[in-house]
Structures are given as C-alpha cells and as structure tokens.
Design a protein around this motif. Structure first.
Motif, mmCIF file in Angstrom:
data_model
loop_
_atom_site.group_PDB
_atom_site.id
_atom_site.type_symbol
_atom_site.label_atom_id
_atom_site.label_comp_id
_atom_site.label_asym_id
_atom_site.label_seq_id
_atom_site.Cartn_x
_atom_site.Cartn_y
_atom_site.Cartn_z
ATOM 1 N N GLU A 1 -13.803 -9.904 3.434
ATOM 2 C CA GLU A 1 -13.977 -10.014 4.884
ATOM 3 C C GLU A 1 -15.242 -9.315 5.385
ATOM 4 N N TYR B 1 0.863 -1.187 0.000
ATOM 5 C CA TYR B 1 0.000 0.000 0.000
ATOM 6 C C TYR B 1 0.899 1.235 0.000
ATOM 7 N N GLU C 1 -11.662 -15.058 5.343
ATOM 8 C CA GLU C 1 -12.158 -15.322 6.709
ATOM 9 C C GLU C 1 -13.673 -15.402 6.771
ATOM 10 N N GLN D 1 -8.493 -17.994 10.305
ATOM 11 C CA GLN D 1 -7.772 -18.167 11.562
ATOM 12 C C GLN D 1 -8.368 -19.381 12.293
ATOM 13 N N VAL E 1 4.075 -5.099 1.576
ATOM 14 C CA VAL E 1 3.426 -6.087 2.445
ATOM 15 C C VAL E 1 3.756 -7.510 1.998
ATOM 16 N N ARG F 1 -1.299 -15.347 10.928
ATOM 17 C CA ARG F 1 -1.838 -14.522 12.015
ATOM 18 C C ARG F 1 -2.265 -13.155 11.507
ATOM 19 N N ASN F 2 -2.847 -12.366 12.399
ATOM 20 C CA ASN F 2 -3.309 -11.017 12.046
ATOM 21 C C ASN F 2 -2.171 -10.228 11.411
ATOM 22 N N GLY F 3 -2.464 -9.597 10.289
ATOM 23 C CA GLY F 3 -1.477 -8.746 9.649
ATOM 24 C C GLY F 3 -0.447 -9.488 8.822
ATOM 25 N N ALA F 4 -0.596 -10.801 8.660
ATOM 26 C CA ALA F 4 0.397 -11.592 7.918
ATOM 27 C C ALA F 4 0.385 -11.279 6.423
ATOM 28 N N GLY F 5 -0.772 -10.822 5.926
ATOM 29 C CA GLY F 5 -0.859 -10.495 4.502
ATOM 30 C C GLY F 5 -1.900 -11.300 3.736
ATOM 31 N N LYS F 6 -2.771 -12.010 4.457
ATOM 32 C CA LYS F 6 -3.768 -12.862 3.795
ATOM 33 C C LYS F 6 -4.719 -12.043 2.913
ATOM 34 N N SER F 7 -5.330 -11.015 3.525
ATOM 35 C CA SER F 7 -6.279 -10.212 2.743
ATOM 36 C C SER F 7 -5.568 -9.468 1.624
ATOM 37 N N THR F 8 -4.354 -9.025 1.906
ATOM 38 C CA THR F 8 -3.597 -8.313 0.872
ATOM 39 C C THR F 8 -3.359 -9.219 -0.331
#
Ligand SMILES: Nc1ncnc2c1ncn2[C@@H]1O[C@H](COP(=O)(O)OP(=O)(O)OP(=O)(O)O)[C@@H](O)[C@H]1O
Ligand SMILES: [Mg+2]
Length: 239
Positions: free
Chosen positions: A88, A15, A164, A197, A20, A39-46
């Motif tokens: 999400e 971004y 998710e 998750q 990322v 985990r949170n912020g790992a880059g899945k959604s990105t």
C-alpha cells in the motif's frame, strides 16, 4: 486435477493476540486476475502480508505455491519462490533514481530465471522513461505507484499482489494504471491479485471477485455474477 498456482487453506492469522483472518480458503489459478474487495479493516492487507509472511502471525492453515508449502519460508524466500507484493505505501526510496528503485526488485528473481533488463522495463512502462534519472522524492503519487509496479515485475514473479494500487490517485492516472496492469495480465500472462476499494478499477483489471468481511471470505464469483446481486455492494463494501 492440477494444483492452482496459489492455494490458501483454512488460514488464520493476526497480530499478537488479535485474530484478524478467520479461516480463509482461496485458490488462484495461473494466468488469472483476481480482485479482493472489502471495506476498511476487512483484512485485505493482512491477507496479502500473510501470503508473503511479512508481519502477521499465522495461527492456522496452509499456503502453497505450486503445491509447495510456504509455511517455513521467510519473506525473501517467498519472493524468490515467485510471490511479489507491491505494498500500500509503495516504499519508493527517495534518494535514489527511478531506474535504481526499479532495479532493486531484480534480486527476487527465481533460481534460473533472468530478471527483465531495463530495456524490457522501459518497453512495458514507457511513461516512466522520461523520469528514469529522477530521484524518488521528486515523483508524483502516480509515478511512484508505477515505479513500485515496475519494481514488482522486474524479477518475473509467478504472482503479483497489488495492495490498493490506485488509492488516492487522480482518475486519469487510475485509467493509465488500469491499462498497464491489464497489459501485464493479458499480453504477458502475469497472474495478479489486486485489493481495491475502487470498483471500476478492479473491474477493469480483473475477471473474478472475492469479497472479504471481518476476516472471512464471504463471496466469490465473476463480475457478471457480482453485478447481478446489488445487495453485495451494500452489505460488504463502503459505498
Ligand atoms: N500491525 C497491526 N497490528 C495490529 N492490528 C492491525 C495491524 N494492521 C492491521 N491491524 C488490524 O487488522 C484488521 C485488518 O486490517 P487490514 O489492514 O488487513 O484491513 P484492510 O482490509 O487492508 O483495510 P484498508 O482498506 O483500510 O487498507 C483491522 O482491524 C486492523 O486494525
Ligand atoms: Mg489495506
């Protein structure tokens, strides 16, 4: 060898100036069901959004669908090529009905492919039938998620990307959702990539596991292989 359905090579994205994803390589075979955990912020959604070209800026690498470079294509063109993301936040429109929300997905049908009829949708998602005429705002979280999945499949995508899908849902709804996704995959041959998750849900609906950590793929294997190495969970997943 035949091309996989989706191939991601040396993909970098982020971004603005913030990087990322740092060189993701991933192949998804037609007819497979694949989990992307991290985990949170790992880059899945990105990663999912980058596959759709829906936000992140690509700074390197390549994404091909059936050997066709997605590079120049805008999000709506990628949808019409067969890539469908259920995001999400679900994006259910509050002031139109369930049936209308689902029908909105039909515009993404590939050239020459007829979207499903509403009767086909009701047969796939019988739990939604009693709510067909209900407005989006009047749905529970689980009903909204099911509507989002139905809207995601009405155009008969080549690859369904689920971000998710059961986050925040009650266990009984999670089980119901697992049944729906499994049926779409096993009975209807839909290829799916699911980020999660929730390990037991991911295990119930997929055959393969990829782990992402700090924007890099750190593990790929079967669930059996994943289970054989308990350190993976501790290292890469919040448990
Ligand atoms: N729109 C954005 N602008 C800037 N940075 C972002 C944006 N969206 C995500 N990020 C950052 O990118 C990184 C990866 O976020 P991403 O949402 O892909 O993670 P995730 O694995 O989906 O996490 P979660 O499990 O919480 O959904 C994080 O550091 C996050 O802060
Ligand atoms: Mg996410």
């Amino acid at each position: 060898m035949a091309d996989p359905l989706l191939r991601i090579e040396a993909l970098h994205s982020g971004y603005g100036d913030a990087a990322v994803l740092h060189g993701i390589d991933l192949a998804i075979e037609e007819g497979s069901a694949v989990a992307l955990l991290g985990r949170n912020g790992a880059g899945k959604s990105t990663l999912l959004k980058t596959i759709l070209n829906a936000g992140p800026r690509v700074t390197g690498g390549r994404i091909t669908l059936d050997g066709r470079d997605m590079g120049p294509l805008a999000p709506d063109a990628r949808a019409r090529a067969g890539l469908m993301l259920v995001p999400e936040d679900r994006r259910i429109f509050p002031h139109i009905t369930v049936a209308e929300n689902i029908a909105l997905g039909a515009h993404a049908a590939r050239p020459g492919v007829k979207p499903m009829t509403m009767d086909e949708i009701w047969a796939l998602f019988p739990a939604l039938v009693p709510f067909a005429a209900r407005a989006g705002y009047a749905l529970s979280g689980g009903q909204q998620q099911m509507v989002a999945v139905a809207r995601g499949v009405i155009a008969r995508p080549r690859l369904l990307l689920l971000d998710e899908p059961v986050e925040g849902l009650a266990p009984v709804i999670v089980d119901q959702m697992a049944g729906e996704i499994r049926r779409l995959h096993r009975d209807h041959g839909l290829t799916v990539l699911v980020t999660e998750q929730n390990l037991s849900f991911a295990r119930a609906v997929t055959d393969q596991v990829h782990l992402i950590d700090s924007g890099q793929l750190v593990y790929s294997g079967s669930w059996h292989e994943f289970d054989a190495d308990p350190t993976l969970k501790a290292r890469y997943l919040a448990v």
